[in-house]
Scaffold this motif. Sequence first.
Motif, mmCIF file in Angstrom:
data_model
loop_
_atom_site.group_PDB
_atom_site.id
_atom_site.type_symbol
_atom_site.label_atom_id
_atom_site.label_comp_id
_atom_site.label_asym_id
_atom_site.label_seq_id
_atom_site.Cartn_x
_atom_site.Cartn_y
_atom_site.Cartn_z
ATOM 1 N N VAL A 70 -12.219 -7.982 0.417
ATOM 2 C CA VAL A 70 -11.610 -7.790 1.732
ATOM 3 C C VAL A 70 -10.863 -6.454 1.733
ATOM 4 C CG1 VAL A 70 -11.357 -10.251 2.201
ATOM 5 C CG2 VAL A 70 -9.516 -9.051 1.065
ATOM 6 N N LYS A 71 -10.648 -5.941 2.891
ATOM 7 C CA LYS A 71 -9.893 -4.698 3.017
ATOM 8 C C LYS A 71 -8.421 -5.000 2.814
ATOM 9 C CE LYS A 71 -9.017 -0.805 6.057
ATOM 10 N NZ LYS A 71 -9.282 -0.208 7.354
ATOM 11 N N VAL A 72 -7.772 -4.232 1.938
ATOM 12 C CA VAL A 72 -6.357 -4.442 1.648
ATOM 13 C C VAL A 72 -5.557 -3.383 2.378
ATOM 14 C CG1 VAL A 72 -4.623 -4.480 -0.155
ATOM 15 C CG2 VAL A 72 -6.873 -5.436 -0.593
ATOM 16 N N VAL A 73 -4.533 -3.827 3.100
ATOM 17 C CA VAL A 73 -3.657 -2.920 3.818
ATOM 18 C C VAL A 73 -2.229 -3.171 3.345
ATOM 19 C CG1 VAL A 73 -2.766 -2.241 6.072
ATOM 20 C CG2 VAL A 73 -5.151 -2.934 5.827
ATOM 21 N N GLU A 74 -1.574 -2.127 2.870
ATOM 22 C CA GLU A 74 -0.191 -2.244 2.418
ATOM 23 C C GLU A 74 0.722 -1.748 3.526
ATOM 24 O OE1 GLU A 74 2.645 -0.845 -1.268
ATOM 25 O OE2 GLU A 74 0.504 -0.430 -1.314
ATOM 26 N N ILE A 75 1.653 -2.597 3.934
ATOM 27 C CA ILE A 75 2.582 -2.243 5.003
ATOM 28 C C ILE A 75 3.968 -2.091 4.402
ATOM 29 C CG2 ILE A 75 3.627 -2.994 7.165
ATOM 30 C CD1 ILE A 75 1.083 -4.659 7.642
ATOM 31 N N ARG A 76 4.539 -0.936 4.527
ATOM 32 C CA ARG A 76 5.888 -0.691 3.986
ATOM 33 C C ARG A 76 6.930 -1.181 4.998
ATOM 34 N NH1 ARG A 76 5.480 2.074 -0.694
ATOM 35 N NH2 ARG A 76 3.690 3.434 -0.906
#
Length: 77
Positions: A70-76
């Motif tokens: 899956v596409k991983v998105v890191e949100i700060r």
Amino acid sequence: MNILKTLQAVFPQPNRQAAKITKIRDDGALEAVTLFGGHSVVLRGSGYAVGASVFYDAKTGRILEAAPDVKVVEIRV
């Protein structure tokens, strides 16, 4: 006596991380890039191809199992 600490000592939990395999080395080790942070790691395991996502134990470098792709998105925050 802390029963939880006693059980954790007997059955230690792996420090599970996710990575994507980038290269299979000649010695059988797998080079991978972590999904969070983009660090390079060397993992041990077999039966995985380049481009596969895996879960691994960060303490030992042993691959635990395949991870969903899956596409991983890191949100700060």
